[in-house]
Design an enzyme around this catalytic site. Structure first.
Site, PDB file in Angstrom:
ATOM      1  N   HIS A  62       0.803  -1.202  -0.123  1.00 54.30           N
ATOM      2  CA  HIS A  62      -0.116   0.027  -0.112  1.00 54.30           C
ATOM      3  C   HIS A  62       0.595   1.201  -0.002  1.00 54.30           C
ATOM      4  O   HIS A  62       0.692   1.978  -1.062  1.00 54.30           O
ATOM      5  CB  HIS A  62      -0.806   0.053   0.989  1.00 54.30           C
ATOM      6  CG  HIS A  62      -1.779   1.098   1.369  1.00 54.30           C
ATOM      7  ND1 HIS A  62      -1.948   1.709   2.455  1.00 54.30           N
ATOM      8  CD2 HIS A  62      -2.451   1.923   0.392  1.00 54.30           C
ATOM      9  CE1 HIS A  62      -2.822   2.911   2.363  1.00 54.30           C
ATOM     10  NE2 HIS A  62      -3.126   3.117   0.794  1.00 54.30           N
ATOM     11  N   HIS A  81      -2.039   0.887   7.966  1.00 55.29           N
ATOM     12  CA  HIS A  81      -3.655   1.083   7.688  1.00 55.29           C
ATOM     13  C   HIS A  81      -4.179  -0.209   7.770  1.00 55.29           C
ATOM     14  O   HIS A  81      -5.038  -0.438   7.035  1.00 55.29           O
ATOM     15  CB  HIS A  81      -3.878   1.794   6.411  1.00 55.29           C
ATOM     16  CG  HIS A  81      -2.791   2.978   6.289  1.00 55.29           C
ATOM     17  ND1 HIS A  81      -1.529   2.987   5.247  1.00 55.29           N
ATOM     18  CD2 HIS A  81      -3.039   4.222   6.432  1.00 55.29           C
ATOM     19  CE1 HIS A  81      -1.076   3.957   5.326  1.00 55.29           C
ATOM     20  NE2 HIS A  81      -2.170   4.716   5.949  1.00 55.29           N
TER      21      HIS A  81
END
Ligand code: FES
Length: 133
Positions: A62, A81
């Site tokens: 990510h 996250h």
């Protein structure tokens, strides 16, 4: 260029690797942290005599945060996250914001030396335009 050859590097001796204990190494160069896991049971892309050893880049696909191996859940978890990746399923994302699987370090097992070697990478390491730079 993506045509540069990957190095062949011994990561560990299989006999020294405890089940479910992450072994940290760098591949294909010193700026690319990776981890090897011996699962203790056959998994999808496992190598070695028991087809139970896998390895991945620990940079989240990510935004590049270092993922941690959760020994209890047997998954990689990203603290940034909360993406979760499955080492038993070729590094596929289970939950989260990432869109790609964790890059998988292709391993070979040398029976004569009881050695696990890193020989290539399947997937693009975070932040790179080519894995070999
Ligand atoms: Fe890993 Fe965002 S950097 S989920």
């Amino acid at each position: 260029s993506t045509t540069l050859p990957y190095p062949r590097e011994v990561v560990a001796r299989l006999g020294d690797v405890a089940v479910n204990q992450p072994v940290h190494f760098n591949y294909p160069d010193s700026r690319s942290p990776c981890v090897l896991i011996r699962k203790g049971r056959e998994v999808k892309v496992g190598v070695g005599p028991d087809r139970d050893v896998v390895a991945y880049s620990t940079q989240c696909t990510h935004m590049g945060c270092p993922v941690n191996y959760d020994q209890k859940a047997e998954t990689f978890k990203c603290p940034c996250h909360y993406s979760v990746f499955d080492p038993d399923n070729a590094g596929q994302m289970v939950i989260g914001h990432a869109t790609e699987s964790l890059p998988r370090i292709i391993l070979e097992y040398d029976e004569a030396e009881d050695a696990l070697l890193a020989v290539s990478v399947d997937g693009l390491i975070y932040g790179r335009q080519a894995n070999i730079i």
